[in-house]
Design a protein around this motif. Structure first.
Motif, PDB file in Angstrom:
ATOM      1  N   ARG A   3       0.849  -1.190   0.000  1.00 33.31           N
ATOM      2  CA  ARG A   3       0.000   0.000   0.000  1.00 33.31           C
ATOM      3  C   ARG A   3       0.880   1.233   0.000  1.00 33.31           C
ATOM      4  O   ARG A   3       1.916   1.265   0.642  1.00 33.31           O
ATOM      5  N   LYS A   4       0.445   2.237  -0.727  1.00 31.40           N
ATOM      6  CA  LYS A   4       1.205   3.475  -0.779  1.00 31.40           C
ATOM      7  C   LYS A   4       1.007   4.251   0.517  1.00 31.40           C
ATOM      8  O   LYS A   4      -0.063   4.214   1.118  1.00 31.40           O
ATOM      9  N   ARG A   5       2.080   4.941   0.926  1.00 29.14           N
ATOM     10  CA  ARG A   5       2.058   5.680   2.184  1.00 29.14           C
ATOM     11  C   ARG A   5       1.995   7.173   1.931  1.00 29.14           C
ATOM     12  O   ARG A   5       2.740   7.696   1.096  1.00 29.14           O
ATOM     13  N   TYR A  28      -4.988   4.242   1.289  1.00 25.88           N
ATOM     14  CA  TYR A  28      -3.553   4.441   1.482  1.00 25.88           C
ATOM     15  C   TYR A  28      -3.218   4.351   2.968  1.00 25.88           C
ATOM     16  O   TYR A  28      -4.033   4.674   3.819  1.00 25.88           O
ATOM     17  N   ARG A  30      -1.476   5.909   6.162  1.00 27.25           N
ATOM     18  CA  ARG A  30      -1.327   7.320   6.468  1.00 27.25           C
ATOM     19  C   ARG A  30      -0.591   7.529   7.780  1.00 27.25           C
ATOM     20  O   ARG A  30      -0.594   6.679   8.660  1.00 27.25           O
ATOM     21  N   ASP A  49       5.345   7.708   0.031  1.00 26.81           N
ATOM     22  CA  ASP A  49       5.193   7.902  -1.410  1.00 26.81           C
ATOM     23  C   ASP A  49       4.778   9.341  -1.720  1.00 26.81           C
ATOM     24  O   ASP A  49       5.126   9.886  -2.757  1.00 26.81           O
ATOM     25  N   LEU A 121       0.180   9.781  -7.114  1.00 30.61           N
ATOM     26  CA  LEU A 121       0.543   8.404  -6.797  1.00 30.61           C
ATOM     27  C   LEU A 121       0.380   7.474  -7.993  1.00 30.61           C
ATOM     28  O   LEU A 121       0.557   6.266  -7.876  1.00 30.61           O
TER      29      LEU A 121
END
Length: 131
Positions: A3-5, A28, A30, A49, A121
């Motif tokens: 997962r993107k941060r 995302y 967080r 990210d 993203l």
């Protein structure tokens, strides 16, 4: 898939809560810091990210943080979306000149912010939880 941060750097709790909600709804990971002094250490430690970076922060400004991130070769892939209540063309130019990837004025529409986060993203085609 990782997962993107997203790291939120925002000193106003009500805005941070709204951003936190939006980011979590998008799926995302967080994190948040409330001061400029904490931001750079957290960015270096977690390598998010995307950083949603308020311009007006206690201790260290968002501009200074943006510039420091851009001067650190190890953080070259961190995207920065600057946010300000003073959304003049001059403010925008300054942020972009210092290396911000985008600039959004407060108050912002959640749909506009969501679209900008997805763009940064690389998730433009993504459907969020409330799409």
């Amino acid at each position: 898939m990782n997962r993107k941060r997203v790291l939120v750097v925002e000193d106003e709790d009500n805005i941070a809560v709204a951003l936190d909600y939006l980011i979590s709804r998008e799926g995302y990971d967080r994190d948040r810091v409330a001061s400029g002094a904490e931001a750079l250490d957290r960015i270096r430690a977690t390598r998010p990210d995307l950083v949603l970076l308020d311009v007006m922060l206690p201790e260290v400004s968002g501009y200074e943080i943006c510039q420091a991130v851009r001067m650190d070769p190890g953080l070259g892939d961190v995207k920065i979306l600057m946010m300000t209540a003073r959304g003049s063309a001059m403010e925008r130019r300054k942020g972009l000149a210092l290396g911000a990837d985008g600039f959004i004025s407060k108050p912002f529409e959640l749909a506009e912010l969501r679209a900008e986060v997805r763009r940064m993203l690389g998730d433009e085609g993504r459907k969020g939880a409330d799409a």
